[in-house]
Write an enzyme that holds these catalytic residues in place. Structure first.
Site, PDB file in Angstrom:
ATOM      1  CD  GLU A 113       2.113   4.553   8.226  1.00 38.44           C
ATOM      2  OE1 GLU A 113       0.960   3.659   8.345  1.00 38.44           O
ATOM      3  OE2 GLU A 113       2.105   4.982   7.234  1.00 38.44           O
ATOM      4  CD  GLU A 149      -2.502   1.079   2.736  1.00 35.40           C
ATOM      5  OE1 GLU A 149      -2.522   2.342   3.401  1.00 35.40           O
ATOM      6  OE2 GLU A 149      -2.587   0.045   3.648  1.00 35.40           O
ATOM      7  CG  HIS A 150       3.597   2.399   3.395  1.00 34.76           C
ATOM      8  ND1 HIS A 150       3.755   3.768   3.699  1.00 34.76           N
ATOM      9  CD2 HIS A 150       2.893   1.878   4.141  1.00 34.76           C
ATOM     10  CE1 HIS A 150       3.138   3.526   4.744  1.00 34.76           C
ATOM     11  NE2 HIS A 150       2.586   2.482   5.191  1.00 34.76           N
TER      12      HIS A 150
END
Length: 456
Positions: A147, A70-71
């Site tokens: 994160e 996703e990153h």
């Protein structure tokens, strides 16, 4: 008659909003990819790809690959390097976003309706030909680790991840979406490529759109940009989801330096497609939610909320039901100070027992109204509608219209609710996760014995 206020429009009754909901159209391409859309006539639209892939499809070794991807998604494709991709998105004033959950991954874009073709082109490029260059992967490692560190500070997320880890111990649903920090450090480019090749297959994808979208145009765009998505698995190795067993158990992370205790208790709930989901939604809305900062005090409709105010039981609580393709977690999460944990746990379990045994006609009527209001209220804009379409097609193979939800909610009776709650809650082993100053949390056997009443 109940009225819903819609900004910029005259108020419409609840019944009118059900009838006026535009239909969701669904078309399948030759490769199995499904295209679904709802034309709401807005000047904007949200379009995205929903994929049935998430942390449940990962192993111990590659847990966190979906989140890492996703990153990487917005770091450039083979056609558009990062700067060019960002320039393309910004030139049409769009927002590009993504999320990964335990069973789903989504990449979506909010844009003006006239820019739908560009949005579909960019999204299909992001999903099919992400560049995944080594230097960028190394850079994203530090972002992913940061994160992970941030999430450690969000005790609600920590508590609910621990709940999954203990309730689904030894199964893929026990994995967190972000994965462990060790994997964030060691995942290779090949791991990411293997993950895409294994899971990004056409029959597991839905191109969903909501807003000012023409379905025929969307299908045409899907054919030109997404008909090349593979539907074949190497060596016919189709990944089949293994069933994830639920284990009644507990996990305690005692830290007396934290100001408040975060506690979740859950039983095994219903799967997303189970007919029991609707009575359980009504049951949860009867328990309701509460936060110290809300007004209302002892006049709140939820009995547990009134008790929380009168007895100063907790800072906040919420009933939740996380449903997956073949199982679910039905529970109550609360935040309390260290002196009121035992009482809050007692009254939470008491609320469950009341649902199984003594729930009344008026409780059910109130719960049904609350569920109906939230179902309509959460579809406030093209993005939530688009997300709803994508997840519905993956979960049910179709979009369940509001009118059908309404009929299923109306069909819930007090007896049905008591029966369904007894089936899932009564005399079942709960999973419990607790973080913080939790010395007062009762022993597991005491919590287990509060899951039934001695009744004669």
């Amino acid at each position: 008659m109940r009225y819903i206020i819609v900004r910029g429009q005259a108020s419409v009754s609840y019944a009118q909003s059900l009838v006026a909901a535009p239909e969701t159209r669904l078309t399948a391409l030759d490769n199995g990819l499904r295209v679904a859309s709802e034309d709401t006539g807005h000047a904007t639209c949200t379009v995205g790809l929903w994929i049935s892939a998430g942390s449940r499809y990962e192993s111990e070794k590659n847990n966190g690959a979906g989140f890492f991807l996703e990153h990487m998604a917005f770091k450039g494709t083979k056609k558009y390097p990062q700067a060019a991709l960002e320039q393309q998105v910004e030139s049409i004033g769009a927002h590009l976003s993504a999320y990964t959950s335990r069973e789903h991954t989504a990449y979506y874009m909010k844009t003006l309706a006239k820019d739908l073709p560009k949005a579909v082109e960019l999204l299909s490029d992001v999903v099919q030909s992400c560049s995944l260059n080594e230097a960028e992967i190394e850079q994203q490692r530090t972002v992913a680790l940061r994160e992970l560190q941030e999430v450690e500070g969000n005790l609600q997320e920590v508590c609910l991840d621990l709940l999954h880890a203990t309730a689904y111990q030894g199964t893929p649903l026990g994995h967190s979406v972000l994965g462990p920090s060790s994997n964030a450090r060691t995942l290779t480019r090949q791991d990411l490529v293997d993950y895409i090749n294994s899971h990004y297959k056409a029959p597991r994808m839905v191109l969903a759109a909501a807003g000012g979208v023409n379905h025929e145009e969307l299908v045409g765009l899907a054919k030109s940009h997404l008909s090349g998505v593979s539907f074949e698995y190497e060596g016919d190795a189709i990944p089949v989801l293994s069933p994830c067993r639920f284990t009644g158990s507990e996990i305690r992370v005692r830290d007396d330096d934290l100001p408040l205790a975060h506690i979740a208790i859950a039983v095994e709930g219903a799967s997303a497609a189970s007919p029991d989901v609707v009575p359980l939604m009504v049951a949860n809305s009867i328990i309701g939610s509460y936060d110290l900062t809300h007004g209302g005090g002892k006049h709140l409709s939820s009995r547990l909320a009134r008790l929380a105010v009168e007895k100063n039981l907790c800072h906040s609580f919420q009933a939740f039901h996380s449903s997956y393709s073949d199982t679910g977690l039905l529970g109550i999460y609360f935040v309390a100070d260290k002196h009121h944990i035992e009482d809050m746990m007692h009254w939470s379990q008491n609320a469950w027992m009341n649902l199984c045994t003594t729930v009344t006609e008026s409780d059910v009527a109130r719960g049904k109204n609350a569920v109906k209001a939230s179902l309509v209220g959460q579809l406030n804009g093209t993005t939530p509608i688009c997300d709803d379409i994508g997840r519905h097609i993956l979960n049910y193979g179709r979009r369940i219209p509001l009118a059908e939800w309404d009929a299923r909610i109306d069909a819930v009776t007090p007896k049905m609710l008591r029966d369904v709650c007894s089936k899932y809650i009564y005399d079942k082993c709960p999973a419990v996760a607790a973080v913080g100053p939790i010395e007062q949390l009762p022993d597991y056997n005491r919590m287990r014995s509060a899951m039934y009443w001695l009744r004669f």
